[in-house]
Design a protein around this motif. Structure first.
Motif, PDB file in Angstrom:
ATOM      1  N   GLY A  90       1.653  10.347 -12.889  1.00 19.20           N
ATOM      2  CA  GLY A  90       1.514   9.768 -14.216  1.00 19.20           C
ATOM      3  C   GLY A  90       1.877   8.304 -14.294  1.00 19.20           C
ATOM      4  N   GLN A  91       2.297   7.702 -13.164  1.00 20.83           N
ATOM      5  CA  GLN A  91       2.667   6.283 -13.162  1.00 20.83           C
ATOM      6  C   GLN A  91       1.939   5.549 -12.040  1.00 20.83           C
ATOM      7  N   PRO A  92       0.609   5.485 -12.101  1.00 18.97           N
ATOM      8  CA  PRO A  92      -0.127   4.805 -11.025  1.00 18.97           C
ATOM      9  C   PRO A  92       0.190   3.317 -10.992  1.00 18.97           C
ATOM     10  N   LYS A 120       0.822  11.235  -4.818  1.00 14.84           N
ATOM     11  CA  LYS A 120       0.805  12.138  -5.969  1.00 14.84           C
ATOM     12  C   LYS A 120      -0.040  11.574  -7.109  1.00 14.84           C
ATOM     13  N   GLU A 121      -0.207  10.272  -7.123  1.00 14.72           N
ATOM     14  CA  GLU A 121      -0.993   9.594  -8.163  1.00 14.72           C
ATOM     15  C   GLU A 121      -1.742   8.453  -7.493  1.00 14.72           C
ATOM     16  N   PHE A 122      -3.087   8.624  -7.326  1.00 13.52           N
ATOM     17  CA  PHE A 122      -3.843   7.611  -6.599  1.00 13.52           C
ATOM     18  C   PHE A 122      -3.811   6.292  -7.352  1.00 13.52           C
ATOM     19  N   PRO A 123      -3.528   5.201  -6.658  1.00 12.09           N
ATOM     20  CA  PRO A 123      -3.406   3.911  -7.334  1.00 12.09           C
ATOM     21  C   PRO A 123      -4.745   3.365  -7.805  1.00 12.09           C
ATOM     22  N   ALA A 132      12.010  -9.644 -23.039  1.00 11.51           N
ATOM     23  CA  ALA A 132      12.845  -8.802 -23.886  1.00 11.51           C
ATOM     24  C   ALA A 132      12.020  -7.814 -24.701  1.00 11.51           C
ATOM     25  N   ASN A 133      10.787  -8.195 -25.036  1.00 10.88           N
ATOM     26  CA  ASN A 133       9.949  -7.324 -25.866  1.00 10.88           C
ATOM     27  C   ASN A 133       8.959  -6.531 -25.034  1.00 10.88           C
ATOM     28  N   ASP A 134       9.181  -6.457 -23.725  1.00 12.13           N
ATOM     29  CA  ASP A 134       8.264  -5.728 -22.851  1.00 12.13           C
ATOM     30  C   ASP A 134       8.574  -4.247 -22.942  1.00 12.13           C
ATOM     31  N   ALA A 135       7.621  -3.476 -23.484  1.00 11.78           N
ATOM     32  CA  ALA A 135       7.853  -2.049 -23.713  1.00 11.78           C
ATOM     33  C   ALA A 135       7.494  -1.194 -22.511  1.00 11.78           C
ATOM     34  N   ARG A 136       6.960  -1.801 -21.454  1.00 13.04           N
ATOM     35  CA  ARG A 136       6.576  -1.031 -20.291  1.00 13.04           C
ATOM     36  C   ARG A 136       7.805  -0.493 -19.572  1.00 13.04           C
ATOM     37  N   GLU A 137       7.715   0.730 -19.079  1.00  8.58           N
ATOM     38  CA  GLU A 137       8.841   1.323 -18.383  1.00  8.58           C
ATOM     39  C   GLU A 137       8.996   0.700 -16.999  1.00  8.58           C
ATOM     40  N   ALA A 138      10.232   0.593 -16.550  1.00  6.66           N
ATOM     41  CA  ALA A 138      10.482   0.094 -15.202  1.00  6.66           C
ATOM     42  C   ALA A 138      10.005   1.125 -14.185  1.00  6.66           C
ATOM     43  N   VAL A 139       9.424   0.647 -13.098  1.00  6.69           N
ATOM     44  CA  VAL A 139       8.941   1.561 -12.068  1.00  6.69           C
ATOM     45  C   VAL A 139      10.102   1.948 -11.170  1.00  6.69           C
ATOM     46  N   LEU A 167       0.828  -1.203   0.000  1.00  2.79           N
ATOM     47  CA  LEU A 167       0.000   0.000   0.000  1.00  2.79           C
ATOM     48  C   LEU A 167       0.863   1.253   0.000  1.00  2.79           C
ATOM     49  N   GLY A 168       1.914   1.260   0.818  1.00  2.00           N
ATOM     50  CA  GLY A 168       2.809   2.412   0.834  1.00  2.00           C
ATOM     51  C   GLY A 168       3.462   2.643  -0.504  1.00  2.00           C
ATOM     52  N   THR A 169       3.867   1.576  -1.168  1.00  2.00           N
ATOM     53  CA  THR A 169       4.484   1.693  -2.488  1.00  2.00           C
ATOM     54  C   THR A 169       3.487   2.232  -3.511  1.00  2.00           C
ATOM     55  N   ALA A 170       2.252   1.768  -3.431  1.00  3.30           N
ATOM     56  CA  ALA A 170       1.228   2.244  -4.366  1.00  3.30           C
ATOM     57  C   ALA A 170       0.971   3.733  -4.190  1.00  3.30           C
ATOM     58  N   LEU A 171       0.963   4.200  -2.947  1.00  4.44           N
ATOM     59  CA  LEU A 171       0.712   5.617  -2.689  1.00  4.44           C
ATOM     60  C   LEU A 171       1.914   6.478  -3.066  1.00  4.44           C
ATOM     61  N   ALA A 172       3.118   5.905  -3.059  1.00  8.61           N
ATOM     62  CA  ALA A 172       4.330   6.679  -3.350  1.00  8.61           C
ATOM     63  C   ALA A 172       4.647   6.743  -4.840  1.00  8.61           C
ATOM     64  N   ALA A 173       3.761   6.245  -5.678  1.00  5.89           N
ATOM     65  CA  ALA A 173       4.028   6.224  -7.121  1.00  5.89           C
ATOM     66  C   ALA A 173       4.238   7.633  -7.669  1.00  5.89           C
ATOM     67  N   SER A 174       5.069   7.725  -8.675  1.00  7.62           N
ATOM     68  CA  SER A 174       5.343   9.013  -9.313  1.00  7.62           C
ATOM     69  C   SER A 174       4.124   9.501 -10.085  1.00  7.62           C
TER      70      SER A 174
END
Length: 340
Positions: A145-147, A228-231, A207-214, A136-143
């Motif tokens: 635009g990156q929920p 900053k970004e509600f999960p 290898a083909n995963d285009a998602r950005e690393a969190v 939960l803490g990690t979800a609330l601390a998301a940057s």
């Protein structure tokens, strides 16, 4: 037919002593270093509308239904479909408290290291090195635009006060880490960087995963984590007890009903598309019969959809589905005889 000659026979009884190579398990029971590709998650259009409602309102989605209807899988489907990375998973039990989901402070390790550094005459590591945010803490601390997607699994198993405690954090969008607050007050240090929770089903990206690393660290200001970004929050419940009206008012509620025959056929097609495409008419007819039998068996007791998928996997693997095998695989979950 001799047991050794039966289709799909692997275990042949005591003292067989024959080397056997196990065949691949069902797709959902395969593990490895790569993130497994999940089949499309099949939902009714009206259920999809409710999921979208919670996304637009940025409210937790409270998902109820009988075991096996796909409540937990919905979180992974949403994360995959929206490209939000791996799901942060908090499995709730009778001993769960809110702090478990917010952060963990390793006081024992800090004391051990402080003693060691004191003997060596070197500075001790900062307190934030011993703090890791929970799911939960990690979800609330998301940057911004990156929920993240947070799965609060089986909330009804938790303490009666847990929904209210959870609601407070959701409404405030912030929580305090007292160990860092005291450190901030004592040293004047305003910002700290703490580690984030690993996802419960973490896999190295393909290898083909285009998602950005969190991000792998979170910002804490004066001992507080500010959202900053509600999960995207998905809460599951088996309906074992009721929740307070104040909690229900702040959730969007979705009841996943047992799938009908048409829905079951769609789920099976999505899960076994390649196998069914290569199967002969006799096999596809047997699969259709299994779907029909599953619906009929469910009239006498609760069955989970994955029980049907297990039976179909056995049929596609050419395992002999004798009546006693089907009875074991498709046994109703509320069958008291299964517990004796």
């Amino acid at each position: 037919m001799n047991t050794d000659d039966r289709p799909g026979a692997l275990f042949r009884g005591p003292h067989a002593a024959l080397p056997v190579t196990l065949p691949p398990g069902p797709p959902w029971r395969r593990f490895g270093d790569r993130r497994p590709e999940r089949p499309p998650y099949i939902m009714r259009p009206q259920d999809i509308d409710i999921v979208n409602t919670s996304l637009h309102l940025r409210r937790p989605l409270l998902v109820t239904g009988f075991p096996g209807v796909g409540k937990s899988s919905l979180a992974h489907a949403v994360a995959d479909d929206l490209g939000l990375g791996d799901v942060l998973h908090w499995p709730v039990n009778s001993r769960s408290v809110l702090s478990d989901a917010l952060y963990r402070y390793d006081a024992v390790a800090r004391l051990r290291d402080a003693t060691l550094h004191q003997h060596q005459g070197t500075p001790s590591p900062p307190v934030e090195d011993y703090i890791t945010l929970g799911p939960l803490g990690t979800a609330l601390a998301a940057s911004p635009g990156q929920p993240r997607v947070l799965l609060v699994d089986e909330l009804d198993k938790g303490d009666i006060d847990l929904p209210g405690d959870l609601l407070t954090v959701f409404e405030d969008g912030a929580f305090e880490i007292p160990e860092l607050s005291r450190h901030s007050n004592a040293t004047g240090q305003q910002r700290a960087r703490v580690g984030l929770a690993r996802t419960a089903r973490h896999r190295p990206p393909a290898a083909n995963d285009a998602r950005e690393a969190v991000q792998d660290v979170g910002d804490v200001v004066n001992g507080w984590v500010y959202c900053k970004e509600f999960p995207v929050v998905i809460i599951t419940s088996n309906g074992e007890r009721d929740f307070p009206p104040a909690f229900l008012r702040r959730c969007v509620r979705l009841f996943l009903d047992d799938p009908d025959q048409e829905h079951l056929a769609s789920v099976v097609e999505a899960q076994f598309a390649e196998d069914l495409a290569a199967a002969d008419e006799q096999t596809t007819a047997a699969v259709r019969q299994l779907i029909t039998s599953f619906g009929q068996a469910g009239q006498d007791g609760r069955l989970a959809t994955d029980q049907l998928l297990n039976a179909i996997h056995l049929r596609l693997s050419n395992v002999a589905l004798d009546p006693h095998v089907l009875e074991a695989v498709l046994r109703p979950l509320d069958d008291a005889d299964a517990l004796t």
